[in-house]
Scaffold this motif. Structure first.
Motif, mmCIF file in Angstrom:
data_model
loop_
_atom_site.group_PDB
_atom_site.id
_atom_site.type_symbol
_atom_site.label_atom_id
_atom_site.label_comp_id
_atom_site.label_asym_id
_atom_site.label_seq_id
_atom_site.Cartn_x
_atom_site.Cartn_y
_atom_site.Cartn_z
ATOM 1 N N GLN A 7 0.821 -1.202 0.000
ATOM 2 C CA GLN A 7 0.000 0.000 0.000
ATOM 3 C C GLN A 7 0.862 1.261 0.000
ATOM 4 O O GLN A 7 0.603 2.214 -0.752
ATOM 5 N N LYS A 8 1.906 1.260 0.843
ATOM 6 C CA LYS A 8 2.772 2.435 0.903
ATOM 7 C C LYS A 8 3.554 2.592 -0.391
ATOM 8 O O LYS A 8 3.775 3.709 -0.866
ATOM 9 N N ASN A 10 2.549 1.773 -3.362
ATOM 10 C CA ASN A 10 1.638 2.343 -4.357
ATOM 11 C C ASN A 10 1.415 3.837 -4.140
ATOM 12 O O ASN A 10 1.165 4.578 -5.106
ATOM 13 N N SER A 11 1.532 4.271 -2.911
ATOM 14 C CA SER A 11 1.322 5.697 -2.640
ATOM 15 C C SER A 11 2.596 6.512 -2.817
ATOM 16 O O SER A 11 2.546 7.685 -3.200
#
Length: 289
Positions: A7-8, A10-11
């Motif tokens: 998730q991180k 992708n951000s």
């Protein structure tokens, strides 16, 4: 230090990796592709081996022969922020085939540029790769605080091309692998075995020739004993008789010559005695009475 989750990634990564592809984020890592420039050390036995920096067109393939090195650039430009550090490797399925990453295993905080990998093919077979292949893996981890001494920023991204000074540190001559040495030893063993066989064949032929010569010599000796020796014996007796007769005649002639010489000396002595007697008589007659 905490590794970044998917998730991180992708951000954060859209601003840190260019070009960014969200499908390459998986299992808390990002997969990087082989870029547009490669260098493979020389292997004279493989005509496909690259010997200089080579620009690859999209999807163009190349070969890393057994026992050879390759410098590979990533397709992507990667940036590591000062508050993080990155770790790099190659995908496990290529490791299992014998490829080994012998370059660094981390990326400094503050780095920005294409990543340069040095790969060694420790396997027994050539490895066929191509530009655009998802080959490398990178993980990001956050530092406990922003690093105050990150990598010095450059005016432009690093490693856009494979640096010449890096290439100068490795030989462009053929680098022998264990597989290559094994192959060479097998070739030498084959050549030596062939030579030994040729020598054995020549030895057998020589032994046969010596055997034939021996039988021929025995035949000659037998022929001499059966034919030549009796003939020689017969003629030998005749020659001995003739020689004996010649010797006897020589002795007779020599005796005759000696006898004639003594007779001549006796006659000469008798003549001298008569002359002396005549001189004495003449002298006596000439004396006055």
């Amino acid at each position: 230090m905490t590794f970044w989750s998917s998730q991180k990634l992708n951000s954060e990564l859209p601003s840190l990796i260019a070009p960014f592809d969200p499908t390459q984020v998986k299992e808390a890592s990002y997969t990087l592709k082989i870029g547009d420039e490669v260098f493979v050390t020389n292997d004279h036995r493989n005509s496909n081996a690259l010997q200089t920096r080579t620009r690859l067109s999209p999807s163009q393939d190349f070969v890393i022969p057994p026992g050879q090195f390759a410098f590979l650039l990533t397709e992507e430009v990667v940036e590591v922020p000062a508050y993080a550090i990155a770790f790099i490797s190659i995908k496990a399925k290529y490791k299992y085939k014998g490829l080994v990453n012998i370059s660094g295993f981390h990326v400094d905080p503050g780095f920005k540029g294409k990543l340069l990998f040095t790969i060694y093919n420790a396997g027994p077979t050539p490895m066929h790769l191509n530009r655009g292949l998802r080959f490398f893996v990178i993980w990001f981890a956050g530092l406990d605080q922003t690093d105050n001494k990150p990598r010095e920023p450059q005016s432009s991204p690093e490693n856009i091309n494979i640096p010449i000074d890096v290439l100068n540190q490795i030989s462009t001559e053929e680098i022998y692998s264990l597989q290559a040495l094994t192959s060479e030893f097998r070739n030498i063993d084959s050549i030596v075995s062939k030579k030994i066989t040729e020598i054995d064949d020549a030895k057998q032929k020589a032994e046969k020739a010596v055997s034939v010569i021996g039988w021929v010599w025995k035949g000659i000796v037998a022929l001499f004993l059966v034919i030549v020796f009796p003939v020689a014996f017969f003629f030998g007796n005749s020659i001995i008789s003739i020689t004996k007769f010649a010797i006897e005649q020589h002795e007779f002639f020599t005796g005759f010559v000696e006898y004639k010489k003594e007779l001549d000396q006796l006659i000469e002595h008798h003549k001298k005695a008569n002359q002396n007697t005549e001189h004495k008589q003449e002298a006596s007659n000439n004396r006055p009475k």
